[in-house]
Scaffold this motif. Structure first.
Motif, PDB file in Angstrom:
ATOM      1  N   ARG A   1      -4.505   5.388  -0.100  1.00  0.00           N
ATOM      2  CA  ARG A   1      -3.818   4.191   0.362  1.00  0.00           C
ATOM      3  C   ARG A   1      -3.885   3.176  -0.849  1.00  0.00           C
ATOM      4  O   ARG A   1      -4.204   1.904  -0.511  1.00  0.00           O
ATOM      5  CB  ARG A   1      -4.444   3.886   1.691  1.00  0.00           C
ATOM      6  CG  ARG A   1      -4.497   4.585   2.629  1.00  0.00           C
ATOM      7  CD  ARG A   1      -4.944   4.410   3.914  1.00  0.00           C
ATOM      8  NE  ARG A   1      -5.194   5.297   5.057  1.00  0.00           N
ATOM      9  CZ  ARG A   1      -4.366   5.759   5.845  1.00  0.00           C
ATOM     10  NH1 ARG A   1      -3.294   5.103   6.062  1.00  0.00           N
ATOM     11  NH2 ARG A   1      -4.589   6.802   6.722  1.00  0.00           N
ATOM     12  N   CYS A   2      -3.437   3.498  -1.972  1.00  0.00           N
ATOM     13  CA  CYS A   2      -3.712   2.746  -3.154  1.00  0.00           C
ATOM     14  C   CYS A   2      -2.696   1.247  -3.178  1.00  0.00           C
ATOM     15  O   CYS A   2      -1.607   1.315  -2.619  1.00  0.00           O
ATOM     16  CB  CYS A   2      -3.064   3.443  -4.452  1.00  0.00           C
ATOM     17  SG  CYS A   2      -4.183   4.796  -4.854  1.00  0.00           S
ATOM     18  N   GLU A   3      -3.350   0.277  -3.290  1.00  0.00           N
ATOM     19  CA  GLU A   3      -2.526  -1.041  -3.393  1.00  0.00           C
ATOM     20  C   GLU A   3      -1.668  -1.108  -4.833  1.00  0.00           C
ATOM     21  O   GLU A   3      -2.208  -0.941  -5.695  1.00  0.00           O
ATOM     22  CB  GLU A   3      -3.588  -2.161  -3.405  1.00  0.00           C
ATOM     23  CG  GLU A   3      -2.988  -3.513  -3.450  1.00  0.00           C
ATOM     24  CD  GLU A   3      -2.342  -3.733  -1.876  1.00  0.00           C
ATOM     25  OE1 GLU A   3      -0.975  -3.957  -1.751  1.00  0.00           O
ATOM     26  OE2 GLU A   3      -3.118  -3.584  -0.867  1.00  0.00           O
TER      27      GLU A   3
ATOM     28  N   LYS B   1       0.787  -1.161   0.077  1.00  0.00           N
ATOM     29  CA  LYS B   1       0.029  -0.087  -0.022  1.00  0.00           C
ATOM     30  C   LYS B   1       0.703   1.236  -0.106  1.00  0.00           C
ATOM     31  O   LYS B   1       1.763   1.285   0.764  1.00  0.00           O
ATOM     32  CB  LYS B   1      -0.913  -0.122   1.323  1.00  0.00           C
ATOM     33  CG  LYS B   1      -2.196  -0.649   1.268  1.00  0.00           C
ATOM     34  CD  LYS B   1      -3.246  -0.133   2.241  1.00  0.00           C
ATOM     35  CE  LYS B   1      -4.365  -1.120   2.343  1.00  0.00           C
ATOM     36  NZ  LYS B   1      -4.984  -1.768   1.410  1.00  0.00           N
ATOM     37  N   CYS B   2       0.545   2.369  -0.655  1.00  0.00           N
ATOM     38  CA  CYS B   2       1.291   3.533  -0.551  1.00  0.00           C
ATOM     39  C   CYS B   2       0.630   4.230   0.288  1.00  0.00           C
ATOM     40  O   CYS B   2      -0.530   4.075   0.680  1.00  0.00           O
ATOM     41  CB  CYS B   2       0.786   3.997  -1.944  1.00  0.00           C
ATOM     42  SG  CYS B   2       1.320   5.886  -1.924  1.00  0.00           S
ATOM     43  N   ASN B   3       1.521   4.860   1.143  1.00  0.00           N
ATOM     44  CA  ASN B   3       0.994   5.484   2.418  1.00  0.00           C
ATOM     45  C   ASN B   3       1.356   7.067   2.517  1.00  0.00           C
ATOM     46  O   ASN B   3       1.365   7.681   3.197  1.00  0.00           O
ATOM     47  CB  ASN B   3       1.722   4.951   3.679  1.00  0.00           C
ATOM     48  CG  ASN B   3       1.423   5.312   5.013  1.00  0.00           C
ATOM     49  OD1 ASN B   3       0.050   5.800   5.058  1.00  0.00           O
ATOM     50  ND2 ASN B   3       2.257   5.332   5.942  1.00  0.00           N
ATOM     51  N   TYR B   4       1.189   7.670   1.269  1.00  0.00           N
ATOM     52  CA  TYR B   4       1.330   8.966   1.234  1.00  0.00           C
ATOM     53  C   TYR B   4       0.057   9.905   1.191  1.00  0.00           C
ATOM     54  O   TYR B   4      -0.231  10.949   1.730  1.00  0.00           O
ATOM     55  CB  TYR B   4       1.901   9.441  -0.235  1.00  0.00           C
ATOM     56  CG  TYR B   4       3.650   8.949  -0.243  1.00  0.00           C
ATOM     57  CD1 TYR B   4       4.322   9.321   0.767  1.00  0.00           C
ATOM     58  CD2 TYR B   4       4.021   8.497  -1.391  1.00  0.00           C
ATOM     59  CE1 TYR B   4       5.528   9.329   0.708  1.00  0.00           C
ATOM     60  CE2 TYR B   4       5.205   8.111  -1.362  1.00  0.00           C
ATOM     61  CZ  TYR B   4       6.082   8.552  -0.589  1.00  0.00           C
ATOM     62  OH  TYR B   4       7.525   8.147  -0.640  1.00  0.00           O
ATOM     63  N   CYS B   5      -0.985   9.210   0.588  1.00  0.00           N
ATOM     64  CA  CYS B   5      -2.264   9.869   0.707  1.00  0.00           C
ATOM     65  C   CYS B   5      -3.502   9.044   1.101  1.00  0.00           C
ATOM     66  O   CYS B   5      -3.176   7.720   1.025  1.00  0.00           O
ATOM     67  CB  CYS B   5      -2.616  10.609  -0.457  1.00  0.00           C
ATOM     68  SG  CYS B   5      -3.686   9.850  -1.586  1.00  0.00           S
ATOM     69  N   GLU B   6      -4.611   9.739   1.352  1.00  0.00           N
ATOM     70  CA  GLU B   6      -5.632   8.936   1.959  1.00  0.00           C
ATOM     71  C   GLU B   6      -6.482   7.853   1.053  1.00  0.00           C
ATOM     72  O   GLU B   6      -7.086   7.020   1.359  1.00  0.00           O
ATOM     73  CB  GLU B   6      -6.693   9.735   2.538  1.00  0.00           C
ATOM     74  CG  GLU B   6      -6.689  10.432   3.575  1.00  0.00           C
ATOM     75  CD  GLU B   6      -6.630   9.453   4.954  1.00  0.00           C
ATOM     76  OE1 GLU B   6      -7.342   8.452   5.015  1.00  0.00           O
ATOM     77  OE2 GLU B   6      -5.940   9.719   5.783  1.00  0.00           O
TER      78      GLU B   6
ATOM     79  N   VAL C   1      -4.392   6.024  -8.031  1.00  0.00           N
ATOM     80  CA  VAL C   1      -5.087   7.258  -8.547  1.00  0.00           C
ATOM     81  C   VAL C   1      -4.192   8.172  -9.079  1.00  0.00           C
ATOM     82  O   VAL C   1      -4.698   8.661 -10.196  1.00  0.00           O
ATOM     83  CB  VAL C   1      -6.006   7.537  -7.261  1.00  0.00           C
ATOM     84  CG1 VAL C   1      -6.697   8.917  -7.652  1.00  0.00           C
ATOM     85  CG2 VAL C   1      -6.825   6.463  -6.713  1.00  0.00           C
ATOM     86  N   CYS C   2      -3.146   8.532  -8.655  1.00  0.00           N
ATOM     87  CA  CYS C   2      -2.275   9.523  -9.095  1.00  0.00           C
ATOM     88  C   CYS C   2      -1.585   9.177 -10.154  1.00  0.00           C
ATOM     89  O   CYS C   2      -1.050  10.178 -10.953  1.00  0.00           O
ATOM     90  CB  CYS C   2      -1.567  10.527  -8.086  1.00  0.00           C
ATOM     91  SG  CYS C   2      -0.329   9.177  -7.367  1.00  0.00           S
ATOM     92  N   ARG C   3      -1.149   7.876 -10.585  1.00  0.00           N
ATOM     93  CA  ARG C   3      -0.421   7.678 -11.546  1.00  0.00           C
ATOM     94  C   ARG C   3       1.044   8.021 -11.460  1.00  0.00           C
ATOM     95  O   ARG C   3       1.606   8.196 -12.346  1.00  0.00           O
ATOM     96  CB  ARG C   3      -1.196   7.709 -12.936  1.00  0.00           C
ATOM     97  CG  ARG C   3      -2.359   7.217 -13.168  1.00  0.00           C
ATOM     98  CD  ARG C   3      -3.001   7.767 -14.335  1.00  0.00           C
ATOM     99  NE  ARG C   3      -3.460   8.969 -14.166  1.00  0.00           N
ATOM    100  CZ  ARG C   3      -4.142   9.817 -15.182  1.00  0.00           C
ATOM    101  NH1 ARG C   3      -4.317   9.088 -16.147  1.00  0.00           N
ATOM    102  NH2 ARG C   3      -4.450  10.926 -14.960  1.00  0.00           N
TER     103      ARG C   3
HETATM  104  S1  SF4 Z   1      -3.321   8.416  -5.162  1.00  0.00           S
HETATM  105 FE1  SF4 Z   1      -0.903   8.413  -5.232  1.00  0.00          FE
HETATM  106  S2  SF4 Z   1      -0.058   9.189  -3.540  1.00  0.00           S
HETATM  107 FE2  SF4 Z   1      -2.083   8.795  -3.048  1.00  0.00          FE
HETATM  108  S3  SF4 Z   1      -1.833   6.673  -2.266  1.00  0.00           S
HETATM  109 FE3  SF4 Z   1      -2.512   6.431  -4.325  1.00  0.00          FE
HETATM  110  S4  SF4 Z   1      -0.325   6.124  -5.330  1.00  0.00           S
HETATM  111 FE4  SF4 Z   1      -0.181   7.120  -3.260  1.00  0.00          FE
END
Ligand code: SF4
Length: 335
Positions: free
Chosen positions: A9-11, A2-7, A19-21
């Motif tokens: 929390r994309c797998e 999981k990415c822990n930078y934003c809410e 989501v941000c690619r």
């Molecule tokens: S949108 Fe981007 S920054 Fe946010 S959790 Fe997903 S990959 Fe990470």
């Protein structure tokens, strides 16, 4: 993983982007897809970012990357924030942190401001830039939607000493319909969190019939966090999926700010040429202590700074200012 930078929390796994690619997983860690690639490195007046209470009059180097973690229906930078980052990055500039900071110094900038898209999608590169900028004596600021995790918010506070947070709306209905996220709760928590450690200003783009009914509630929330928070209420000029929508009526929005002005001493209303609501008055005696001119579309300029240090020249009240007033210079400097 999981990415822990934003809410969101994309797998991220098996080459999948979130989501941000802008991130992917490799070697058991979250990696940036396009590190050290910048969509701009232009010079701006800090008032245009907008920051009205941080380093007044200063010359900022504005930078940005690509991608975003929100899908605002009215996004004015959709060609960078909503476009496929793989395409955008083909036209971007590649500079190592040292080169970027060197250019800012050469061009006479007092600070570096990340203001095109969302910094949460480029945190590792920004962290490196901030380390070099600190050594060069350049503070860093940003615009953010603050839809970050606790960890992402800690990183924002580590990188940026002044932050303008976009408080776009409060209700879940508004968040879902206009921003593509489910709730404002994490954003509100992060405003509280960031206000404890860095200089915070807030910007709210107003959509008539969209979020104008939430203005009083937002003002109450901000006053509860810190009544000295400068609040930029923006007349939204919608783009992207809302291009056809009429511009909000200036008188209508101004009238809906009465209660906010009672609660908060530093409420500004701008994003149109010649706004009367861009000056700072002393909250104690009412003297105009900072005069600005609004050029519209986020282009604003300091006209006069009458504080002595950061005190009102008439009554001595301390005006909430982060950093010193800086003298704008026209130095271009070779890049
Ligand atoms: S949108 Fe981007 S920054 Fe946010 S959790 Fe997903 S990959 Fe990470």
């Amino acid at each position: 993983m999981k990415c822990n930078y934003c809410e969101w929390r994309c797998e991220l796994e098996n080459g999948k982007y979130g989501v941000c690619r802008m991130y992917y997983e490799a070697d058991g860690a979250i990696q940036e897809r396009f590190p050290n690639k910048w969509c701009t490195y232009s010079i701006m007046r800090i008032e245009s970012v907008p920051f009205y209470h941080a380093y007044p009059g200063s010359r900022s180097m504005a930078i940005g990357t690509a991608g975003c973690n929100m899908e605002c229906r009215y996004c004015v930078n959709s060609f960078i924030a909503r476009e496929d980052p793989a395409k955008v990055q083909e036209k971007m500039f590649e500079f190592a942190p040292e080169e970027l900071v060197k250019m800012a110094v050469k061009r006479g900038c007092h600070n570096i401001v990340f203001n095109v898209n969302e910094p949460a999608v480029s945190l590792p590169s920004l962290l490196e830039v901030s380390r070099v900028a600190k050594r060069a004596g350049l503070p860093m600021g940003c615009l953010t939607n603050a839809y970050t995790t606790e960890y992402g918010t800690e990183l924002l506070a580590k990188i940026f000493s002044f932050v303008n947070i976009s408080l776009k709306g409060l209700s879940s209905e508004f968040c879902r319909e206009y921003l593509g996220v489910t709730e404002s709760r994490p954003i509100l928590q992060n405003i509280e969190q960031l206000a404890k450690s860095v200089h915070v200003e807030i910007t709210t783009p107003v959509i008539q019939g969209g979020n104008d009914g939430e203005i009083d509630e937002m003002a109450k929330f901000l006053a509860g966090v810190d009544k000295n928070i400068p609040w930029h209420v923006f007349r939204l000029l919608p783009e992207y999926k809302m291009k056809e929508v009429e511009y909000p009526n200036i008188e209508h929005i101004n009238a809906s700010l009465d209660e906010s002005r009672r609660l908060l001493p530093y409420v500004y209303f701008h994003n149109f040429v010649g706004s009367d609501w861009v000056n700072t008055s002393c909250p104690k005696c009412g003297a105009i202590v900072i005069k600005r001119f609004s050029l519209g579309c986020g282009g604003d300029k300091l006209e006069s700074y009458n504080c002595q240090g950061n005190a009102c020249p008439d009554c001595g009240y301390i005006i909430h200012i982060h950093g010193k007033r800086m003298a704008w210079n026209s130095k271009e400097g070779a890049v």
